[in-house]
Design an enzyme around this catalytic site. Structure first.
Site, PDB file in Angstrom:
ATOM      1  N   LYS A  89       0.902  -1.087   0.038  1.00  0.00           N
ATOM      2  CA  LYS A  89      -0.206  -0.033  -0.050  1.00  0.00           C
ATOM      3  C   LYS A  89       0.839   1.232  -0.089  1.00  0.00           C
ATOM      4  O   LYS A  89       0.562   2.296  -0.767  1.00  0.00           O
ATOM      5  CB  LYS A  89      -1.010   0.155   1.200  1.00  0.00           C
ATOM      6  CG  LYS A  89      -1.900  -1.066   1.363  1.00  0.00           C
ATOM      7  CD  LYS A  89      -2.988  -0.676   2.517  1.00  0.00           C
ATOM      8  CE  LYS A  89      -2.167  -0.955   3.708  1.00  0.00           C
ATOM      9  NZ  LYS A  89      -1.613  -2.363   4.354  1.00  0.00           N
TER      10      LYS A  89
ATOM     11  N   ASN B 176      -2.871   6.418   5.763  1.00  0.00           N
ATOM     12  CA  ASN B 176      -2.040   5.543   6.415  1.00  0.00           C
ATOM     13  C   ASN B 176      -0.497   5.635   6.110  1.00  0.00           C
ATOM     14  O   ASN B 176       0.166   5.298   7.091  1.00  0.00           O
ATOM     15  CB  ASN B 176      -2.462   4.165   6.216  1.00  0.00           C
ATOM     16  CG  ASN B 176      -2.238   3.084   7.142  1.00  0.00           C
ATOM     17  OD1 ASN B 176      -2.557   3.385   8.298  1.00  0.00           O
ATOM     18  ND2 ASN B 176      -1.710   1.813   6.901  1.00  0.00           N
TER      19      ASN B 176
ATOM     20  N   HIS C  84      -3.472  -9.374  10.410  1.00  0.00           N
ATOM     21  CA  HIS C  84      -4.217  -8.597  11.583  1.00  0.00           C
ATOM     22  C   HIS C  84      -4.950  -9.799  12.278  1.00  0.00           C
ATOM     23  O   HIS C  84      -6.145  -9.567  12.794  1.00  0.00           O
ATOM     24  CB  HIS C  84      -4.915  -7.548  11.075  1.00  0.00           C
ATOM     25  CG  HIS C  84      -3.993  -6.544  10.363  1.00  0.00           C
ATOM     26  ND1 HIS C  84      -3.006  -5.851  11.226  1.00  0.00           N
ATOM     27  CD2 HIS C  84      -3.855  -5.976   9.231  1.00  0.00           C
ATOM     28  CE1 HIS C  84      -2.397  -4.966  10.429  1.00  0.00           C
ATOM     29  NE2 HIS C  84      -3.048  -4.947   9.100  1.00  0.00           N
TER      30      HIS C  84
HETATM   31  P1  ADP Z   1       1.821  -1.673   3.414  1.00  0.00           P
HETATM   32  O1  ADP Z   1       1.741  -0.086   3.278  1.00  0.00           O
HETATM   33  O2  ADP Z   1       0.688  -2.247   2.776  1.00  0.00           O
HETATM   34  O3  ADP Z   1       2.415  -2.388   4.479  1.00  0.00           O
HETATM   35  P2  ADP Z   1       4.467  -1.375   2.057  1.00  0.00           P
HETATM   36  O4  ADP Z   1       4.564  -0.811   0.604  1.00  0.00           O
HETATM   37  O5  ADP Z   1       5.046  -0.615   3.266  1.00  0.00           O
HETATM   38  O6  ADP Z   1       3.045  -1.942   2.176  1.00  0.00           O
HETATM   39  O7  ADP Z   1       5.625  -2.816   2.046  1.00  0.00           O
HETATM   40  C1  ADP Z   1       5.717  -3.398   3.404  1.00  0.00           C
HETATM   41  C2  ADP Z   1       6.041  -4.691   3.001  1.00  0.00           C
HETATM   42  O8  ADP Z   1       5.481  -5.433   2.323  1.00  0.00           O
HETATM   43  C3  ADP Z   1       7.574  -4.648   2.059  1.00  0.00           C
HETATM   44  O9  ADP Z   1       8.551  -4.654   3.219  1.00  0.00           O
HETATM   45  C4  ADP Z   1       7.757  -5.862   1.272  1.00  0.00           C
HETATM   46  O10 ADP Z   1       8.345  -6.784   1.960  1.00  0.00           O
HETATM   47  C5  ADP Z   1       6.226  -6.412   1.296  1.00  0.00           C
HETATM   48  N1  ADP Z   1       5.704  -5.792  -0.065  1.00  0.00           N
HETATM   49  C6  ADP Z   1       5.503  -4.646  -0.733  1.00  0.00           C
HETATM   50  N2  ADP Z   1       4.802  -4.521  -1.935  1.00  0.00           N
HETATM   51  C7  ADP Z   1       4.328  -5.842  -2.155  1.00  0.00           C
HETATM   52  C8  ADP Z   1       3.483  -6.488  -3.070  1.00  0.00           C
HETATM   53  N3  ADP Z   1       2.962  -5.989  -4.016  1.00  0.00           N
HETATM   54  N4  ADP Z   1       3.126  -7.673  -2.659  1.00  0.00           N
HETATM   55  C9  ADP Z   1       3.747  -8.513  -1.383  1.00  0.00           C
HETATM   56  N5  ADP Z   1       4.552  -7.906  -0.566  1.00  0.00           N
HETATM   57  C10 ADP Z   1       4.873  -6.513  -0.777  1.00  0.00           C
END
Ligand code: ADP
Length: 458
Positions: free
Chosen positions: A125, A148, A195
Site C-alpha cells: 500500500k 495511512n 491482523h
Molecule cells: P503496506 O503499506 O501495505 O504495509 P509497504 O509498501 O509498506 O506495504 O511494504 C511493506 C512490506 O510488504 C515490504 O517490506 C515488502 O516486503 C512487502 N511488499 C511490498 N509490496 C508488496 C507486494 N506488492 N506484494 C507483496 N508484498 C509486498
C-alpha cells in the site's frame, strides 16, 4: 460543495487518540466550529504538548484517561486507526449507539476539489501510494500523499491551497469506518491473511478491504491485481471499469518476460532494469501505480505524459524499512525490511534475495503460521534467527526445513548472532513477519536499531 453537518452543533464530537491524525482532526473540527472532546491514555510529554495546543483552540482535552461516560453521550466518535475496536471508548460508543467515524471520514467531508486515488491491499500500500503521488508530480501535477502513509487527510483538508490530486492509503481499519469513500480511482494491490490478532477471521478482515468498493457504480474506475485469486474473487461483481495488472499474465499493465519491458495500456513504458526497486513485487507496485495514474485521466495517457511517467519511475527511491539496503559491512549485505509485519510480505522479501541469507524472524505473533515460508526459506535461507514472543512458534514451524536458532528479546544478542552466522558474500535480512510491539514502540524503531547495530556489528 458545502460540507454536510456532521452532528447537530449543540452535540459534542469525541476524538479518541491524540497522535498525528487525532490532533489534525481536532484542529479541522474546531476550524469548522464543532464542539470537541479529545482524549488519550498516553501521558508522554508529546501528548501533553498536543493537549495544550488543542485546548488553546477551544477543545476539551483529557490526557492519561478517557472520560467514558462523556464519550457515550457524544454525537459522534472519531477513532484513530491505532485504537482497537475492543478498546473501552470504542466498545462503549458502540453499546450506546454513538456513530463512529474514522479521521478520514471526517476529513473527506471538508475535501472539495482534489480528486482521490485510494489504495488498499494487504501489502504494497505505502509503496504504491507514494509511487502514484510521485508519478503525478512527474507530470507537473500538484499531488499529495495522505492517509495511512503518514500525513493525515485532515492535514490536507486544513491546507489553504488544496492539491489537485490526493493519493490516499487506506488500511482495513480506516476502511471500516469510512463509508463515504468514493474515489476517482481505487487500487487493490493484493490480499492475504493479516491482523488476525484484531480480526476474528480472514473473512472479516477481507470484508473490511471490500469496503473500498462500497460506493461502486457504473462510472467507477478500479485498478486490480490479476495474479491474486482473492482479489479476482472480491471484485467479480463490483460495478465500474476494472483495469488489471499482472507480473505473470497478459493484462492491461504487465511485465513482458521476453523483452523485460513494463507494458501499460498497449505500449511499452519502461525497461524493468530502469526501475530501481528490488523484487518482483515492486514491479507489481509500479504497474499498479502507472495504471492508476493513466486510468485517472485521459490527459495522463498522451505520448508526452507516458514519457513523464516513465521518467518518474526511474527516479523513485525505495522507502525506508522496505527491503532497504542499509550497507555492506565486512562483505555482508545488511537489509532492513522491518515493515514486513506479516508472513506474506516476508515471503516476497525472501524471494527477492540474491545471496544466501541469514533471516531475522520474530516479534509479536499475529496468528499466522510461519510454515508457509518453508519453500522460500529452503531456496534462499541458510539460518533463521527466531527472537521475541513469537520465537518458539517460529522454531516449531520452520525447524523441519532450516537451521533455527531461538533467542529471547535482547536485540543486540540477535544482531551478534546474525553477524556470527553470515559469511562474506552472504546477507542478513530483517524481515520479521511479526509486529514489533513486544520489543519496540513501532516498526520504524526496530528498523533504526537494526541500522545502527548493523554498522556496529561490522
Ligand atoms: P503496506 O503499506 O501495505 O504495509 P509497504 O509498501 O509498506 O506495504 O511494504 C511493506 C512490506 O510488504 C515490504 O517490506 C515488502 O516486503 C512487502 N511488499 C511490498 N509490496 C508488496 C507486494 N506488492 N506484494 C507483496 N508484498 C509486498
Amino acid at each position: 460543495m458545502t460540507p454536510r453537518e456532521l452532528v447537530p452543533r449543540e452535540r459534542e464530537i469525541a476524538v479518541i487518540g491524540l497522535a498525528r491524525s487525532g490532533r489534525a482532526v481536532v484542529m479541522l473540527l474546531r476550524k469548522h466550529g464543532y464542539t470537541v472532546y479529545a482524549s488519550d491514555v498516553a501521558t508522554s510529554p508529546e501528548t501533553g504538548k498536543v493537549a495544550e495546543e488543542l485546548r488553546g483552540l477551544g477543545a476539551v482535552v483529557d490526557v492519561g484517561r478517557h472520560h467514558v461516560e462523556r464519550i457515550a453521550r457524544a454525537g459522534l466518535v472519531v477513532t484513530s486507526p491505532g485504537v482497537p475496536p475492543s478498546a473501552r471508548p470504542t466498545s462503549t460508543s458502540r453499546e450506546n449507539n454513538v456513530p463512529i467515524a474514522s479521521e478520514v471520514e471526517v476529513a473527506l467531508n471538508f475535501i472539495d476539489g482534489p480528486r482521490i486515488i485510494a489504495v488498499t491491499g494487504t501489502n504494497g500500500k505505502t509503496t504504491t501510494t507514494a509511487l502514484i503521488a510521485h508519478l503525478l508530480r512527474g507530470l507537473d501535477i500538484d499531488a499529495a500523499e495522505a492517509g495511512n502513509i503518514g500525513t493525515p487527510l485532515s492535514e490536507i483538508a486544513l491546507r489553504e491551497q488544496q492539491p489537485k490530486w490526493i493519493s490516499l492509503e487506506m488500511s482495513s481499519f480506516q476502511l471500516h469506518d469510512t463509508p463515504s469513500l468514493k474515489p476517482a480511482v481505487g487500487v487493490l494491490t493484493n490480499l492475504s491473511p493479516d491482523h488476525l490478532d484484531r480480526y476474528s477471521s480472514v473473512e472479516e478482515y477481507f470484508a473490511d478491504k471490500a469496503r473500498l468498493f462500497a460506493n461502486a457504480d457504473a462510472e467507477s474506475v478500479w485498478v486490480v491485481n490479476k495474479d491474486d485469486k482473492a482479489v479476482v474473487r472480491m471484485v467479480r461483481d463490483v460495478g465500474g471499469h476494472k483495469h488489471w495488472f499482472s507480473v505473470s499474465k497478459k493484462a492491461e499493465a504487465s511485465l513482458d518476460a521476453r523483452t523485460g519491458q513494463l507494458v501499460v495500456m498497449g505500449a511499452p513504458l519502461l525497461a524493468r532494469a530502469d526501475f530501481p526497486l528490488l523484487g518482483q513485487h515492486n514491479v507489481g507496485n509500479a504497474l499498479a501505480a502507472s495504471l492508476a495514474v493513466m486510468a485517472a485521466d485521459r490527459s495522463h495517457q498522451t505520448p508526452k505524459a507516458r514519457k513523464g511517467i516513465a521518467k518518474a519511475l526511474t527516479t523513485f527511491r525505495s522507502l525506508p524499512h522496505r527491503l532497504e539496503l542499509v550497507g555492506e559491512f565486512g562483505g555482508v549485505q545488511w537489509i532492513n525490511d522491518s515493515k514486513a509485519t506479516n508472513v506474506s510480505s516476508t515471503a516476497v522479501a525472501i524471494d527477492g534475495m540474491e545471496r544466501p541469507t541469514v533471516l531475522l524472524l520474530g516479534g509479536r505473533h499475529k496468528g499466522e503460521t510461519y510454515a508457509t515460508l518453508a519453500d522460500a526459506v529452503r531456496r534462499k535461507v541458510k539460518r533463521v534467527i527466531a527472537y521475541g514472543e513469537a520465537a518458539t512458534i517460529i522454531a516449531t514451524d520452520l525447524r523441519p526445513v532450516v537451521d533455527v536458532v531461538r533467542l529471547g528479546d535482547d536485540f543486540e544478542e540477535v544482531m551478534r548472532a546474525a553477524r556470527a552466522a553470515a559469511n562474506v558474500g552472504e546477507a542478513v535480512l530483517l524481515s520479521p513477519a511479526c509486529s514489533s510491539y513486544d520489543m519496540f514502540s513501532n516498526y520504524e524503531e526496530r528498523g533504526e536499531r537494526f541500522r545502527a547495530l548493523a554498522a556496529k556489528e561490522a
